[in-house]
Design an enzyme around this catalytic site. Structure first.
Site, PDB file in Angstrom:
ATOM      1  N   GLY A 198     -65.217  12.203  15.876  1.00  0.00           N
ATOM      2  CA  GLY A 198     -66.656  12.314  15.952  1.00  0.00           C
ATOM      3  C   GLY A 198     -67.086  13.770  15.987  1.00  0.00           C
ATOM      4  O   GLY A 198     -68.152  14.149  15.516  1.00  0.00           O
ATOM      5  N   PHE A 199     -66.235  14.599  16.509  1.00  0.00           N
ATOM      6  CA  PHE A 199     -66.501  15.997  16.718  1.00  0.00           C
ATOM      7  C   PHE A 199     -66.354  16.792  15.421  1.00  0.00           C
ATOM      8  O   PHE A 199     -67.031  17.769  15.182  1.00  0.00           O
ATOM      9  CB  PHE A 199     -65.468  16.452  17.753  1.00  0.00           C
ATOM     10  CG  PHE A 199     -65.555  17.867  18.217  1.00  0.00           C
ATOM     11  CD1 PHE A 199     -66.268  18.181  19.359  1.00  0.00           C
ATOM     12  CD2 PHE A 199     -64.890  18.880  17.550  1.00  0.00           C
ATOM     13  CE1 PHE A 199     -66.315  19.480  19.814  1.00  0.00           C
ATOM     14  CE2 PHE A 199     -64.944  20.182  18.015  1.00  0.00           C
ATOM     15  CZ  PHE A 199     -65.659  20.481  19.147  1.00  0.00           C
ATOM     16  N   GLY A 200     -65.491  16.362  14.567  1.00  0.00           N
ATOM     17  CA  GLY A 200     -65.228  17.085  13.329  1.00  0.00           C
ATOM     18  C   GLY A 200     -63.797  16.843  12.909  1.00  0.00           C
ATOM     19  O   GLY A 200     -63.199  15.844  13.289  1.00  0.00           O
ATOM     20  N   LYS A 201     -63.284  17.757  12.103  1.00  0.00           N
ATOM     21  CA  LYS A 201     -61.921  17.572  11.613  1.00  0.00           C
ATOM     22  C   LYS A 201     -60.905  18.321  12.467  1.00  0.00           C
ATOM     23  O   LYS A 201     -61.216  19.349  13.057  1.00  0.00           O
ATOM     24  CB  LYS A 201     -61.818  18.075  10.174  1.00  0.00           C
ATOM     25  CG  LYS A 201     -62.462  17.124   9.196  1.00  0.00           C
ATOM     26  CD  LYS A 201     -62.290  17.590   7.771  1.00  0.00           C
ATOM     27  CE  LYS A 201     -62.978  16.602   6.841  1.00  0.00           C
ATOM     28  NZ  LYS A 201     -63.155  17.143   5.509  1.00  0.00           N
TER      29      LYS A 201
ATOM     30  N   ASP B 219     -63.465   8.183  26.963  1.00  0.00           N
ATOM     31  CA  ASP B 219     -63.101   7.797  25.601  1.00  0.00           C
ATOM     32  C   ASP B 219     -61.596   7.560  25.503  1.00  0.00           C
ATOM     33  O   ASP B 219     -60.915   8.100  24.650  1.00  0.00           O
ATOM     34  CB  ASP B 219     -63.568   8.863  24.614  1.00  0.00           C
ATOM     35  CG  ASP B 219     -63.694   8.321  23.190  1.00  0.00           C
ATOM     36  OD1 ASP B 219     -63.632   7.088  23.021  1.00  0.00           O
ATOM     37  OD2 ASP B 219     -63.845   9.126  22.263  1.00  0.00           O
TER      38      ASP B 219
ATOM     39  N   ILE C  56     -55.243  16.834   9.904  1.00  0.00           N
ATOM     40  CA  ILE C  56     -54.374  15.836  10.528  1.00  0.00           C
ATOM     41  C   ILE C  56     -55.180  14.792  11.275  1.00  0.00           C
ATOM     42  O   ILE C  56     -54.630  13.851  11.810  1.00  0.00           O
ATOM     43  CB  ILE C  56     -53.345  16.476  11.489  1.00  0.00           C
ATOM     44  CG1 ILE C  56     -54.038  17.419  12.476  1.00  0.00           C
ATOM     45  CG2 ILE C  56     -52.257  17.190  10.720  1.00  0.00           C
ATOM     46  CD1 ILE C  56     -53.105  17.940  13.564  1.00  0.00           C
ATOM     47  N   GLY C  57     -56.487  14.962  11.308  1.00  0.00           N
ATOM     48  CA  GLY C  57     -57.284  13.957  11.999  1.00  0.00           C
ATOM     49  C   GLY C  57     -58.759  14.220  11.810  1.00  0.00           C
ATOM     50  O   GLY C  57     -59.165  15.342  11.523  1.00  0.00           O
ATOM     51  N   VAL C  58     -59.547  13.176  11.939  1.00  0.00           N
ATOM     52  CA  VAL C  58     -60.992  13.316  11.856  1.00  0.00           C
ATOM     53  C   VAL C  58     -61.576  12.548  13.023  1.00  0.00           C
ATOM     54  O   VAL C  58     -61.196  11.411  13.271  1.00  0.00           O
ATOM     55  CB  VAL C  58     -61.534  12.735  10.532  1.00  0.00           C
ATOM     56  CG1 VAL C  58     -63.026  12.925  10.454  1.00  0.00           C
ATOM     57  CG2 VAL C  58     -60.854  13.392   9.341  1.00  0.00           C
TER      58      VAL C  58
END
Ligand SMILES: *[C@@H]1O[C@H](CO)[C@@H](O)[C@H](O)[C@H]1NC(C)=O
Ligand SMILES: *[C@@H]1O[C@H](CO)[C@@H](O)[C@H](O)[C@H]1NC(C)=O
Ligand SMILES: *[C@@H]1O[C@H](CO)[C@@H](O)[C@H](O)[C@H]1NC(C)=O
Ligand SMILES: *[C@@H]1O[C@H](CO)[C@@H](O)[C@H](O)[C@H]1NC(C)=O
Ligand SMILES: *[C@@H]1O[C@H](CO)[C@@H](O)[C@H](O)[C@H]1NC(C)=O
Ligand SMILES: *[C@@H]1O[C@H](CO)[C@@H](O)[C@H](O)[C@H]1NC(C)=O
Ligand SMILES: *[C@@H]1O[C@H](CO)[C@@H](O)[C@H](O)[C@H]1NC(C)=O
Ligand SMILES: *[C@@H]1O[C@H](CO)[C@@H](O)[C@H](O)[C@H]1NC(C)=O
Ligand SMILES: *[C@@H]1O[C@H](CO)[C@@H](O)[C@H](O)[C@H]1NC(C)=O
Ligand SMILES: *[C@@H]1O[C@H](CO)[C@@H](O)[C@H](O)[C@H]1NC(C)=O
Ligand SMILES: CC(=O)N[C@H]1CO[C@H](CO)[C@@H](O)[C@@H]1O
Length: 866
Positions: free
Chosen positions: A537-540, A652, A533-535
């Protein structure tokens, strides 16, 4: 009392309603009782089921009984009724119920350990009996709930027919403990058909155990290969069925399967529908497609149980994939003994889609390792079936009363780690003796759900904070993560028992739930791309279902190779486990097995703010909705800046980090970059620049000095994004328009801002409201942090804007009054004329890693040289 209060800070886990009750189809009728103890009138629970007061069932006279209200409501309670009221006894007391003399009965007891009439729940120890059967002895609901990390407990028993027609339920405070008392929140008595027959004794040939005269306690009830089934979806007996994955042993979990299309489960006289609902029979776990692999492993489940009892293990089968005899033949082992050789479901049931069940009895003695019950399946190679495979659809485990009519076992032993954390926070629970085994016996609801861990957040955090001298962020506060000791089976993590985890685990496990990698894989269909459902900087980020499919969560999986990821993972757990706020996303738990770094959050049904403003096919939000969302996000940020002991800077803030739940409540997320702010002696934190382009505070960028005003800047960009419905950076636009921050400020100054307002909200904002909003956003983007309002000011102004929207005339005067002077919150109302005080601070030598940075930087830093 602090402990009670903090109880509520515990992770807000699934609001799983484990206690749905009587299905509409139940044949219980007038012979069922659903009683809320201590209640003064009828009440309805969240399922709309009515609970009656208990007073008329009390055997009189009961001098030492008082109705009481719980002093606090845990957020994971499914419903106030029946848990918020209780009856408290300080002397033995009985309830009497007229019951049908020939019917077996379900008896469910509900306990919510809380403070009633100022009594300490830890002092409550008692016995419970139903006619001649002892159900509980020296029972501490408080210890049991703690060990199971649940807010409340339901115990389910099945009683044989009561010939006299009167059921006498007696509660007796334990005399061994001084000041002991009894409390009980709810009692259900439900008529049921006789579902038990003789059960074959494992290891004794064809010898069978008669169940008819015995009472049983439900320990586990699993929909194997399937999902959680609430009582309302049971076939009339209001049972709850759980997912089996937490009990699977080892890595070999087989495969789950469902019939193609709608196979009708063909019930029969031998197996009527009340034995188990179609949902149980229409899902299964099999071993997998590879006969070689299957020959070399056992499909195994392991359960924690009490020693010195006989257990009835009921296997539910229904083969909807194969329809011939000797296609799938397997051996069934219970506690490493052959319970059934050459089981052939089709041979038993006669046809595809016809259900069948088998009961086995096993006595579990008092030897070492005997607190476990093992169930295993293996292909019967000697029968040379067509497929080397096995199948199971459902599994139930019941404990039978012993020859004294007793069903009670010892209290479970909470993990030492939990005890330690809790003892530090609140001396309420004394550690109860040495424990390495920790038998965690769930009630039917018990062992299965991992609820909010009930520990104190704040004191722990205090300890940590005090331990961390100085505020050099991120230095020496966390040891590196080990690949982790969490190779235990998932059931251990569910019962909160792993006792040797890494540093992080031991701190954080006290605060929220620890998931095994297997549970996470199961929840995300093995990290299936379809679940993404999202990507970031940290990962998926994946959507997942936990607790047998009853709870949606967002699962964030970091890239294990990134060093920075490890740090941010730790930061985020540290930050989030300390912070609880309506406008911050709640962390449910985490997994750090095998180098995986996975965080589990509340699922936010309506996604990110961005997708509702642009870049989504979502219907546009109204102006008022946008305003309310901005106010919510501002509240969350204001809390970060001022609510915790130290200022926390998000670093952020952007529209993809503002999430929306199903009620459109805005929640700030993604604390991976957060830093604790400057202490009293510092005005800023020096740090490597992080954040998202388009939102970066130019002052922070220039000087690498972080203050909470950097968040205010980013939030200003968010406000313009919401107003103008365009991205913070849009390289496709003419140069002067690329950066929203610059462009909007310029337009605002020139009075042309209205030209770039999202046309879809045109005419919705009152002029005063619009002006207030635009001014506030503009001020947030001031070049110098000191010229920007505090988050508190921003919040206040946005609220004012909302008022102006709703009552345009009325609030008009208060603007001028309120704006500058009338409000100053202690920390942020400092006069703005002290600008320049931080000029002497040295720019720290943080490195900028991103190679594209110069390019983007040139877009970002505007030519006017701020
Ligand atoms: C209920 O059972 C308790 C304990 O077995 C006994 O002391 C009590 O007299 C019984 N009460 C009634 C009303 O039968
Ligand atoms: C319960 O049954 C209803 C109606 O059949 C269905 O819509 C719902 O999805 C079921 N819930 C679960 C958890 O299986
Ligand atoms: C089991 O029974 C044995 C023999 O009666 C007894 O010594 C032991 O303490 C019992 N164990 C438990 C856990 O109750
Ligand atoms: C069954 O066997 C396994 C090893 O194969 C062992 O770890 C376990 O303790 C045994 N269980 C019982 C109840 O004997
Ligand atoms: C399966 O379990 C049985 C009973 O514990 C054991 O005898 C057998 O060796 C196991 N087989 C495999 C392949 O592990
Ligand atoms: C359970 O208790 C009943 C009544 O006391 C007794 O008749 C029965 O034998 C007991 N069951 C077992 C398995 O001992
Ligand atoms: C009652 O339970 C507590 C907690 O499990 C235990 O410490 C205590 O020894 C038990 N008392 C008796 C008499 O069994
Ligand atoms: C906990 O630690 C003890 C030794 O301290 C060990 O015997 C036991 O197996 C451990 N349990 C778990 C679940 O790691
Ligand atoms: C915990 O694990 C560490 C290393 O993984 C080991 O050195 C230590 O002995 C373990 N402690 C216990 C109580 O098992
Ligand atoms: C601030 O500085 C003073 C004087 O140098 C010192 O005594 C105090 O401990 C410092 N406070 C903090 C929180 O560092
Ligand atoms: C656009 C969108 O996803 N809207 C959803 C917001 O949440 C409510 C409640 O869950 C849903 O009904 C909407 O479909």
């Amino acid at each position: 009392m602090k402990g009670r209060l903090l109880f509520h800070l515990a992770c807000i886990c699934a609001a799983l309603n484990a206690v749905h009750v009587l299905g509409k189809r139940s044949g219980g009728g007038s012979q069922s009782y659903v009683i809320a103890c201590g209640a003064s009138r009828r009440g309805t629970d969240s399922d709309g089921r009515a609970w009656s007061p208990d007073s008329k069932f009390l055997a009189s006279p009961v001098a030492d009984s008082v109705p009481a209200e719980a002093q606090s409501q845990d957020p994971s309670l499914p419903s106030a009724v029946p848990y918020m009221s209780a009856r408290v006894f300080t002397a033995p007391a009985s309830y009497r119920f007229p019951v049908p003399p020939t019917a077996r009965l379900w008896l469910r007891l509900h306990f919510y350990p809380s403070s009633y009439s100022n009594l300490d729940p830890a002092n409550s120890y008692f016995a419970a009996a139903a006619n001649e059967f002892t159900l509980l002895n020296n029972f501490s609901a408080s210890i049991t709930a703690q060990a199971l990390t649940q807010a409340y407990i339901v115990r389910e028993f099945s009683l044989p027919p009561v010939g006299s027609g009167e059921l006498n339920i007696t509660f007796t405070p334990s005399t061994a403990q001084g000041g002991a008392y009894v409390f009980i929140n709810g009692i259900e008595i439900i008529r049921m058909p006789e579902i038990f027959g003789p059960a074959k004794m494992v290891g004794f040939g064809d010898q069978a155990v008669a169940v008819d005269g015995s009472s049983l306690q439900t320990l586990y009830r699993l929909n194997v290969g399937g999902q959680y089934i609430p009582p309302t979806n049971d076939s009339g007996l209001t049972r709850t069925w759980y997912d089996d994955t937490p009990y699977l042993f080892g890595a070999a979990a087989g495969v789950t399967s469902q019939p193609d299309g709608n196979v009708k489960i063909r019930y029969s006289q031998d197996v009527p529908e009340y034995i188990a609902p179609p949902d149980v029979y229409s899902t299964a776990r099999t071993m997998g497609p590879d006969p070689k692999v299957n020959q070399n492993y056992n499909l195994t489940w392991v359960f924690q149980i009490d020693a010195n009892f006989t257990y009835i293990v009921r296997f539910h089968f229904c083969d909807f994939l194969l329809g011939k005899v000797n296609q799938r033949v397997f051996d069934i082992f219970v506690n490493n003994q052959t319970a059934q050789a050459a089981a052939d479901v089709i041979a038993w049931s006669g046809s595809e889609g016809a259900p069948v069940y088998k009961d086995f009895a096993v006595y579990v003695g008092d030897g070492p390792g005997d607190e476990q019950l093992w169930v295993a399946l293996h292909p019967s190679v000697s029968m040379q079936p067509e497929y080397y495979d096995a199948i199971l659809n459902g599994l139930e485990i019941f404990k039978m009363n012993d020859s004294n009519g007793n069903l009670a076992g010892p209290n479970p032993v909470p993990s030492q780690m939990l005890l330690h954390d809790e003892a530090e926070a609140d001396k309420k629970f004394a550690p109860s003796g040495p424990s390495s085994t920790g038998q965690v016996i769930g009630g039917v609801v018990g062992g299965v759900l991992g609820f909010a861990v009930v520990v104190s957040v704040c004191l722990l955090m205090w300890h940590r904070m005090n331990g961390a001298s100085g505020m050099e962020p991120g230095v020496g506060r966390w040891r590196p993560l080990h690949g982790s000791s969490c190779t235990s089976t998932a059931s251990k993590s569910v019962s909160g028992k792993s006792n040797n985890s890494s540093h992080l685990t031991s701190l954080a496990a006290g605060l929220c739930r620890h998931f095994s990698l297997f549970e996470i894989k199961h929840a995300t269909k093995n990290f299936n791309e379809s679940q993404v459902i999202g990507v970031g900087g940290f990962g998926k980020v994946y959507k997942g279902m936990i607790d047998g499919g009853s709870t949606a969560v967002a699962i964030k999986r970091s890239n294990p190779s990134s060093e920075q990821g490890v740090h941010e993972f730790q930061t985020e757990i540290e930050m989030l486990s300390k912070l609880r706020h309506k406008h911050l996303v709640s962390l449910i738990g985490f997994c750090e097995e095998d180098g995986a770094m996975i965080l589990v959050y509340d699922y936010m049904a309506n996604g990110t703010l961005r997708e509702h403003i642009y870049r989504g096919d979502k219907p546009p939000l109204s102006w008022k909705q946008r305003l309310e969302i901005c106010i919510g996000a501002a509240r969350g940020l204001h809390y970060l800046h001022t609510g915790a002991k130290y200022t926390i800077i998000h670093r952020d803030v952007k529209t993809t980090n503002i999430l929306l739940d199903d009620k459109w409540v805005a929640k700030v997320s993604d604390f991976g970059l957060s830093k604790t702010g400057p202490n009293i002696n510092q005005t800023h934190v020096s740090t490597v620049v992080k954040g998202s382009f388009g939102y970066l505070d130019p002052e922070y960028f220039r000087r690498q000095q972080l203050t909470e005003k950097s968040d205010v800047y980013s939030f200003g960009v968010v406000l313009f994004e919401v107003l103008c419905a365009r991205p913070a950076l849009d390289p496709s636009l003419p140069k002067e328009q690329v950066s929203l921050a610059d462009w909007a400020r310029q337009c605002h100054r020139k009075g042309t801002l209205e030209d770039i307002v999202d046309p879809r909200i045109e005419g919705q904002a009152s002029p005063e409201c619009y002006r207030k909003f635009a001014d506030t956003a503009g001020k947030c983007l001031a070049d110098h942090g000191l010229d920007r309002p505090s988050m508190g000011d921003v919040l206040w102004n946005l609220e004012l804007a909302l008022q102006l929207q709703e009552n345009p005339g009325e609030a008009a005067n208060s603007i001028e009054d309120g704006d500058g002077e009338n409000r100053h919150d202690d920390r942020h109302g400092a006069p703005r004329s002290t600008a320049g005080g931080d000029e002497e601070t040295v720019v720290s030598g943080g490195e900028i890693h991103d190679s594209n940075l110069d390019e983007v930087f040139s877009q970002l830093v505007n030519p006017r040289g701020r």
